[in-house]
Write an enzyme that holds these catalytic residues in place. Structure first.
Site, PDB file in Angstrom:
ATOM      1  N   ALA A  24       0.674  -1.184   0.140  1.00 48.31           N
ATOM      2  CA  ALA A  24       0.049   0.187  -0.170  1.00 48.31           C
ATOM      3  C   ALA A  24       0.836   1.264   0.000  1.00 48.31           C
ATOM      4  CB  ALA A  24      -0.803   0.091   1.326  1.00 48.31           C
ATOM      5  N   THR A  28       0.212   5.487  -1.564  1.00 52.00           N
ATOM      6  CA  THR A  28      -0.181   6.571  -0.786  1.00 52.00           C
ATOM      7  C   THR A  28       0.048   7.903  -1.392  1.00 52.00           C
ATOM      8  OG1 THR A  28       2.055   6.609   0.222  1.00 52.00           O
ATOM      9  CG2 THR A  28       0.053   5.586   1.490  1.00 52.00           C
ATOM     10  N   HIS A 118      -3.853  -9.758  -4.051  1.00 54.86           N
ATOM     11  CA  HIS A 118      -5.202  -9.752  -3.223  1.00 54.86           C
ATOM     12  C   HIS A 118      -6.421  -9.369  -3.974  1.00 54.86           C
ATOM     13  CE1 HIS A 118      -2.388  -9.320   0.633  1.00 54.86           C
ATOM     14  NE2 HIS A 118      -2.676 -10.571   0.095  1.00 54.86           N
ATOM     15  N   CYS A 153     -28.221 -15.328  -9.443  1.00 51.36           N
ATOM     16  CA  CYS A 153     -28.427 -16.968  -8.628  1.00 51.36           C
ATOM     17  C   CYS A 153     -28.901 -16.714  -7.446  1.00 51.36           C
ATOM     18  CB  CYS A 153     -27.092 -17.753  -8.954  1.00 51.36           C
ATOM     19  SG  CYS A 153     -25.850 -17.198  -7.900  1.00 51.36           S
ATOM     20  N   SER A 190       4.856  -3.270   4.621  1.00 50.50           N
ATOM     21  CA  SER A 190       5.287  -3.378   6.023  1.00 50.50           C
ATOM     22  C   SER A 190       6.061  -4.954   6.206  1.00 50.50           C
ATOM     23  CB  SER A 190       4.143  -3.250   7.129  1.00 50.50           C
ATOM     24  OG  SER A 190       3.169  -4.261   6.908  1.00 50.50           O
ATOM     25  N   ASN A 214      10.965   1.606   1.961  1.00 50.23           N
ATOM     26  CA  ASN A 214       9.748   1.624   2.817  1.00 50.23           C
ATOM     27  C   ASN A 214      10.110   2.992   3.549  1.00 50.23           C
ATOM     28  OD1 ASN A 214       7.318   0.383   3.237  1.00 50.23           O
ATOM     29  ND2 ASN A 214       8.036  -0.014   5.344  1.00 50.23           N
TER      30      ASN A 214
HETATM   31  N1  APR Z   1       6.929   5.557   0.430  1.00 48.54           N
HETATM   32  C1  APR Z   1       7.633   4.408   0.975  1.00 48.54           C
HETATM   33  N2  APR Z   1       6.989   3.938   2.067  1.00 48.54           N
HETATM   34  C2  APR Z   1       5.620   4.215   2.343  1.00 48.54           C
HETATM   35  C3  APR Z   1       5.097   5.332   1.632  1.00 48.54           C
HETATM   36  C4  APR Z   1       5.762   6.107   0.727  1.00 48.54           C
HETATM   37  N3  APR Z   1       5.314   7.296   0.115  1.00 48.54           N
HETATM   38  N4  APR Z   1       3.761   5.431   2.397  1.00 48.54           N
HETATM   39  C5  APR Z   1       3.627   4.536   3.379  1.00 48.54           C
HETATM   40  N5  APR Z   1       4.853   3.794   3.218  1.00 48.54           N
HETATM   41  C6  APR Z   1       5.122   2.503   3.921  1.00 48.54           C
HETATM   42  C7  APR Z   1       4.747   2.530   5.455  1.00 48.54           C
HETATM   43  O1  APR Z   1       5.749   2.969   6.324  1.00 48.54           O
HETATM   44  C8  APR Z   1       4.414   0.948   5.907  1.00 48.54           C
HETATM   45  O2  APR Z   1       5.380   0.243   6.360  1.00 48.54           O
HETATM   46  O3  APR Z   1       4.221   1.422   3.404  1.00 48.54           O
HETATM   47  C9  APR Z   1       4.050   0.603   4.363  1.00 48.54           C
HETATM   48  C10 APR Z   1       2.745   0.038   4.150  1.00 48.54           C
HETATM   49  O4  APR Z   1       2.420  -1.297   5.053  1.00 48.54           O
HETATM   50  P1  APR Z   1       0.795  -1.513   5.054  1.00 48.54           P
HETATM   51  O5  APR Z   1       0.112  -0.268   5.442  1.00 48.54           O
HETATM   52  O6  APR Z   1       0.991  -2.706   6.265  1.00 48.54           O
HETATM   53  O7  APR Z   1       0.450  -2.068   3.576  1.00 48.54           O
HETATM   54  P2  APR Z   1       0.822  -3.598   3.142  1.00 48.54           P
HETATM   55  O8  APR Z   1       2.205  -3.856   3.634  1.00 48.54           O
HETATM   56  O9  APR Z   1       0.502  -3.648   1.825  1.00 48.54           O
HETATM   57  O10 APR Z   1      -0.438  -4.385   3.936  1.00 48.54           O
HETATM   58  C11 APR Z   1      -0.591  -5.734   3.380  1.00 48.54           C
HETATM   59  O11 APR Z   1      -2.420  -6.012   4.541  1.00 48.54           O
HETATM   60  O12 APR Z   1      -4.579  -5.287   5.525  1.00 48.54           O
HETATM   61  C12 APR Z   1      -3.736  -6.036   4.438  1.00 48.54           C
HETATM   62  O13 APR Z   1      -4.890  -6.553   2.530  1.00 48.54           O
HETATM   63  C13 APR Z   1      -4.164  -5.747   3.172  1.00 48.54           C
HETATM   64  O14 APR Z   1      -2.709  -6.028   1.332  1.00 48.54           O
HETATM   65  C14 APR Z   1      -2.738  -5.549   2.336  1.00 48.54           C
HETATM   66  C15 APR Z   1      -1.938  -6.188   3.464  1.00 48.54           C
END
Ligand code: APR
Length: 246
Positions: A24, A28, A118, A153, A190, A214
């Site tokens: 994600a 952002t 996903h 259905c 994350s 990250n």
């Molecule tokens: N640049 C770099 N890193 C970023 C930025 C950015 N602009 N914005 C956010 N982050 C980092 C955050 O610090 C965070 O550690 O991206 C990471 C996103 O982690 P999560 O929010 O946990 O997202 P993700 O790893 O995709 O989650 C996995 O969890 O809830 C479920 O299904 C959902 O696919 C998702 C899965």
């Protein structure tokens, strides 16, 4: 040009078969909140709302939650980070993007080989017979008529995304690609949700290299060959510049 960009370019140009693994955090900058970052969705909503149990117990509230999420995603456009990965694929440097994201922005940015582990929120499917409809139409039923969208259905329509408690059907295919790769570029995850987070681990345990871009620390930082604590777009566009791909 930063030392990180040069170091990333060295690892990328030395790779025989590189993949990107995104979360994600790469979206952002397109206005879509992540889940566990400082403004993450799970800091405002209970993650149980993304479980199969909740969908079956409270389908109306489940749909209102996804309607709210779809609203944010529908407006979003690919950002320079998505475009940089599409460019690396066009240059023959990146084999595939394996993403946890459901926003479809990698494909919209021009990436062609995208594994959406996903699923994708733009399509909905019947929970019984799997026939599909655009999520936009289903949301209209929820918001205008207060109805949980139903299939002909009789089954319930639901976004074609993988909920907690559901199997990740594409995991095996993604794992095979990872095991044939010698570099995984993690962007904006994350690395806390499995089985998805096995993907970068599989590249490393098959003798490959790991770059982690990250904003926050991840559990794999200790085994990564390079950790870039920068924004996704800046880090990826910096790496492209260092590779001489303007
Ligand atoms: N640049 C770099 N890193 C970023 C930025 C950015 N602009 N914005 C956010 N982050 C980092 C955050 O610090 C965070 O550690 O991206 C990471 C996103 O982690 P999560 O929010 O946990 O997202 P993700 O790893 O995709 O989650 C996995 O969890 O809830 C479920 O299904 C959902 O696919 C998702 C899965």
């Amino acid at each position: 040009m930063s030392d990180y960009a040069r170091a990333a370019a060295t690892l990328i140009s030395g790779a025989g078969s590189a993949i990107a693994f995104t979360g994600a955090g790469i979206s952002t900058e397109s206005g879509i909140p992540d889940f566990r970052g400082s403004q993450g969705l799970w800091k405002r909503f209970d993650p149980k709302m993304a479980t199969r149990t909740f969908m079956l117990e409270s389908p109306r509230v489940f749909w209102e939650f996804y309607a709210m999420r779809f609203e944010a995603l529908a407006r979003a456009k690919p950002n320079p980070g998505h475009k940089a990965l599409a460019r690396l694929e066009r240059e023959g440097i990146l084999e595939a993007v394996i993403t946890q994201n459901i926003d479809g922005l990698h494909t919209e940015a021009g990436s062609r080989r995208v594994i959406e582990l996903h699923g994708n929120i733009r399509t909905s499917r019947c929970d019984e017979c799997s026939s599909t409809r655009p999520t936009e139409d289903c949301i209209r039923e929820v918001m205008e008529w207060g109805k949980v969208p139903a299939c002909d259905c009789g089954g319930m329509m639901r976004p074609a995304v993988v909920l907690f408690e559901e199997p990740v059907e594409l995991f095996e295919a993604a794992l095979r690609i990872a095991q044939e790769s010698d570099l995984c570029i993690v962007v904006g995850s994350s690395l806390t949700v499995y089985p998805a987070a096995f993907i970068p681990e599989a590249v490393k345990s098959s003798g490959g290299r790991l770059i982690i871009i990250n904003a926050d620390p991840t559990p794999l930082d200790g085994v990564a060959d390079l950790v870039i604590r920068e924004g996704a777009s800046d880090a990826l566009t910096g790496a492209l510049e260092a590779l001489g791909i303007a």
